[in-house]
Scaffold this motif. Structure first.
Motif, PDB file in Angstrom:
ATOM      1  N   ALA A 181      39.862  50.138  26.533  1.00  0.00           N
ATOM      2  CA  ALA A 181      41.091  49.873  27.232  1.00  0.00           C
ATOM      3  C   ALA A 181      40.974  49.562  28.705  1.00  0.00           C
ATOM      4  CB  ALA A 181      41.900  51.283  27.066  1.00  0.00           C
ATOM      5  N   GLU A 182      39.728  50.315  29.228  1.00  0.00           N
ATOM      6  CA  GLU A 182      39.707  50.223  30.833  1.00  0.00           C
ATOM      7  C   GLU A 182      39.202  48.783  30.864  1.00  0.00           C
ATOM      8  OE1 GLU A 182      37.302  52.002  34.776  1.00  0.00           O
ATOM      9  OE2 GLU A 182      36.977  53.120  32.711  1.00  0.00           O
ATOM     10  N   ARG A 183      38.434  48.573  30.002  1.00  0.00           N
ATOM     11  CA  ARG A 183      37.791  47.137  30.148  1.00  0.00           C
ATOM     12  C   ARG A 183      38.603  45.801  30.207  1.00  0.00           C
ATOM     13  NH1 ARG A 183      32.831  44.267  29.163  1.00  0.00           N
ATOM     14  NH2 ARG A 183      31.699  46.239  28.954  1.00  0.00           N
ATOM     15  N   GLU A 184      39.541  46.102  29.046  1.00  0.00           N
ATOM     16  CA  GLU A 184      40.748  45.252  28.996  1.00  0.00           C
ATOM     17  C   GLU A 184      41.459  45.100  30.153  1.00  0.00           C
ATOM     18  OE1 GLU A 184      42.683  46.140  25.517  1.00  0.00           O
ATOM     19  OE2 GLU A 184      41.386  45.395  24.071  1.00  0.00           O
ATOM     20  N   ARG A 185      41.751  46.377  30.817  1.00  0.00           N
ATOM     21  CA  ARG A 185      42.647  46.036  31.969  1.00  0.00           C
ATOM     22  C   ARG A 185      42.120  45.679  33.180  1.00  0.00           C
ATOM     23  NH1 ARG A 185      42.871  48.735  36.610  1.00  0.00           N
ATOM     24  NH2 ARG A 185      40.937  50.091  35.907  1.00  0.00           N
ATOM     25  N   LEU A 186      40.729  45.728  33.132  1.00  0.00           N
ATOM     26  CA  LEU A 186      40.086  45.159  34.476  1.00  0.00           C
ATOM     27  C   LEU A 186      39.607  43.880  34.297  1.00  0.00           C
ATOM     28  CD1 LEU A 186      39.054  46.947  36.955  1.00  0.00           C
ATOM     29  CD2 LEU A 186      36.685  47.049  36.042  1.00  0.00           C
ATOM     30  N   LEU A 187      39.286  43.299  33.053  1.00  0.00           N
ATOM     31  CA  LEU A 187      39.150  41.993  32.939  1.00  0.00           C
ATOM     32  C   LEU A 187      40.335  41.164  33.231  1.00  0.00           C
ATOM     33  CD1 LEU A 187      36.661  41.581  29.913  1.00  0.00           C
ATOM     34  CD2 LEU A 187      36.104  41.128  32.294  1.00  0.00           C
ATOM     35  N   ALA A 193      42.285  37.213  39.446  1.00  0.00           N
ATOM     36  CA  ALA A 193      41.989  37.118  40.917  1.00  0.00           C
ATOM     37  C   ALA A 193      40.931  35.909  41.213  1.00  0.00           C
ATOM     38  CB  ALA A 193      41.106  38.449  41.283  1.00  0.00           C
ATOM     39  N   TYR A 194      40.061  35.866  39.741  1.00  0.00           N
ATOM     40  CA  TYR A 194      39.063  34.436  39.856  1.00  0.00           C
ATOM     41  C   TYR A 194      39.788  33.249  39.877  1.00  0.00           C
ATOM     42  CZ  TYR A 194      35.292  31.938  38.659  1.00  0.00           C
ATOM     43  OH  TYR A 194      34.418  30.612  38.434  1.00  0.00           O
ATOM     44  N   LEU A 199      39.588  36.235  47.241  1.00  0.00           N
ATOM     45  CA  LEU A 199      38.548  36.941  47.484  1.00  0.00           C
ATOM     46  C   LEU A 199      38.641  38.456  47.667  1.00  0.00           C
ATOM     47  CD1 LEU A 199      35.389  36.932  48.552  1.00  0.00           C
ATOM     48  CD2 LEU A 199      36.562  36.375  51.069  1.00  0.00           C
ATOM     49  N   ALA A 200      39.632  38.945  48.388  1.00  0.00           N
ATOM     50  CA  ALA A 200      39.840  40.297  48.629  1.00  0.00           C
ATOM     51  C   ALA A 200      40.218  40.969  47.239  1.00  0.00           C
ATOM     52  CB  ALA A 200      40.947  40.642  49.680  1.00  0.00           C
ATOM     53  N   GLY A 201      40.814  40.509  46.448  1.00  0.00           N
ATOM     54  CA  GLY A 201      40.884  40.956  45.012  1.00  0.00           C
ATOM     55  C   GLY A 201      39.579  41.187  44.082  1.00  0.00           C
ATOM     56  N   GLY A 241      34.012  28.762  42.000  1.00  0.00           N
ATOM     57  CA  GLY A 241      35.362  28.549  41.317  1.00  0.00           C
ATOM     58  C   GLY A 241      36.271  27.484  42.043  1.00  0.00           C
ATOM     59  N   ARG A 242      36.238  27.205  43.399  1.00  0.00           N
ATOM     60  CA  ARG A 242      36.757  25.918  44.115  1.00  0.00           C
ATOM     61  C   ARG A 242      35.997  24.882  43.513  1.00  0.00           C
ATOM     62  NH1 ARG A 242      36.980  29.076  49.834  1.00  0.00           N
ATOM     63  NH2 ARG A 242      38.851  30.192  49.643  1.00  0.00           N
TER      64      ARG A 242
END
Length: 296
Positions: A181-187, A193-194, A199-201, A241-242
């Motif tokens: 569950a934590e992996r899903e939330r964080l990803l 953010a990506y 950047l800050a995120g 990413g840019r």
């Protein structure tokens, strides 16, 4: 009499084919855990099938153990030669991603031993240690069979497995991963953010000592050294990413864990796995070597 033998031979072949389909995941599974390569594991599985189809298996009491042993012996030969190939590999080496979700084409016995983190830990073992550990601790083979594969005594095979187990346990202490569950939330947060170039995120999601590993194998542009430091990793990812904006970033299960797959111009460009500890990403690993993505 010849007519009577033909049906019996056909029945034996049909039985072998049915049993092979049952045991093939174990054959593929042992080869993948030992080699970290889907392509090599598929080749080993094909070799084992040809060996089984041409062998007299009447005296084989445990066909699964026999097949796994043959696969391990072939994989061990490849593993020893792979060590020299690793030394000449361009840039960091990562295991070939193994899709393990419900739609995966290749069924496999899924447990933590097929995760990227675990395969990298096993990569640090000597070939005999890796074989002993996988065959005994993952597949439950007796040490007599393991000794035959490694051409050592039974006590020596026990020592190899024990030494490997200690080394794996020690390495796992520093690579404890997050629950699903934590992996899903964080990803999900990381993907947002990506994609937005935040950047800050990204910095907030990355551990201060995080590492960024890219495996291009010299086939595509990729960092040839591991990048260290959460802020440095975030800056590199924003810059990349840019320059290169994927068409889609989706979730996929790789090695039994949720990962990210980036698609660009209608093809899979990268598969990214992460290591998470205490709510932060400690390792971000990206496979972009096209040879390792051709089966996806």
């Amino acid at each position: 009499m010849g007519d009577a033998q033909a049906p019996r031979s056909s029945e034996r072949q049909d039985t072998l084919i049915a049993e092979w389909e049952t045991h093939r995941p174990a054959v593929f599974g042992v080869a993948y855990r030992l080699l970290g390569s889907v392509a090599d594991a598929e080749d080993v599985a094909q070799d084992v099938w040809l060996r089984a189809a041409g062998a007299d298996l009447h005296e084989v009491a445990d066909l699964r153990a026999w097949l796994v042993t043959v696969a391990a012996r072939r994989s061990y030969d490849i593993l020893k030669s792979a060590r020299s190939r690793r030394e000449s590999y361009v840039g960091p080496w990562l295991p070939e991603p193994l899709l393990t979700g419900p739609d995966a084409a290749q069924p496999v016995l899924v447990d933590e031993s097929v995760s990227t983190a675990m395969l990298l830990i096993m990569e640090e073992l000597s070939p005999p240690e890796r074989v002993a550990f996988v065959l005994h601790d993952v597949f439950g083979l007796e040490f007599g069979r393991i000794a035959e594969v490694l051409d050592v005594s039974v006590p020596a095979s026990r020592q190899l497995a024990s030494r490997a187990r200690r080394r794996v346990a020690k390495a796992k202490q520093s690579t404890a991963d997050a629950p699903k569950a934590e992996r899903e939330r964080l990803l999900a947060i990381f993907r947002a953010a990506y994609e937005s170039g935040d950047l800050a995120g990204l910095v907030r999601l990355l551990h201060p000592d995080a590492v960024y590993v890219t495996d291009g194998g010299g086939k595509v542009s990729a960092a040839r050294k591991i990048i260290h430091g959460g802020r440095r990793v975030a800056e590199v990812m924003v810059r990349v990413g840019r320059m290169w904006r994927p068409d889609h970033i989706d979730f996929v299960e790789v090695g039994g864990e949720l990962a990210l797959v980036c698609r660009w111009q209608g093809r899979v460009y990268s598969i990214d796995t992460v290591q998470i500890s205490d709510g932060l990403i400690t390792a971000y690993r990206r496979v972009i070597n096209p040879d390792k993505l051709s089966h996806v």
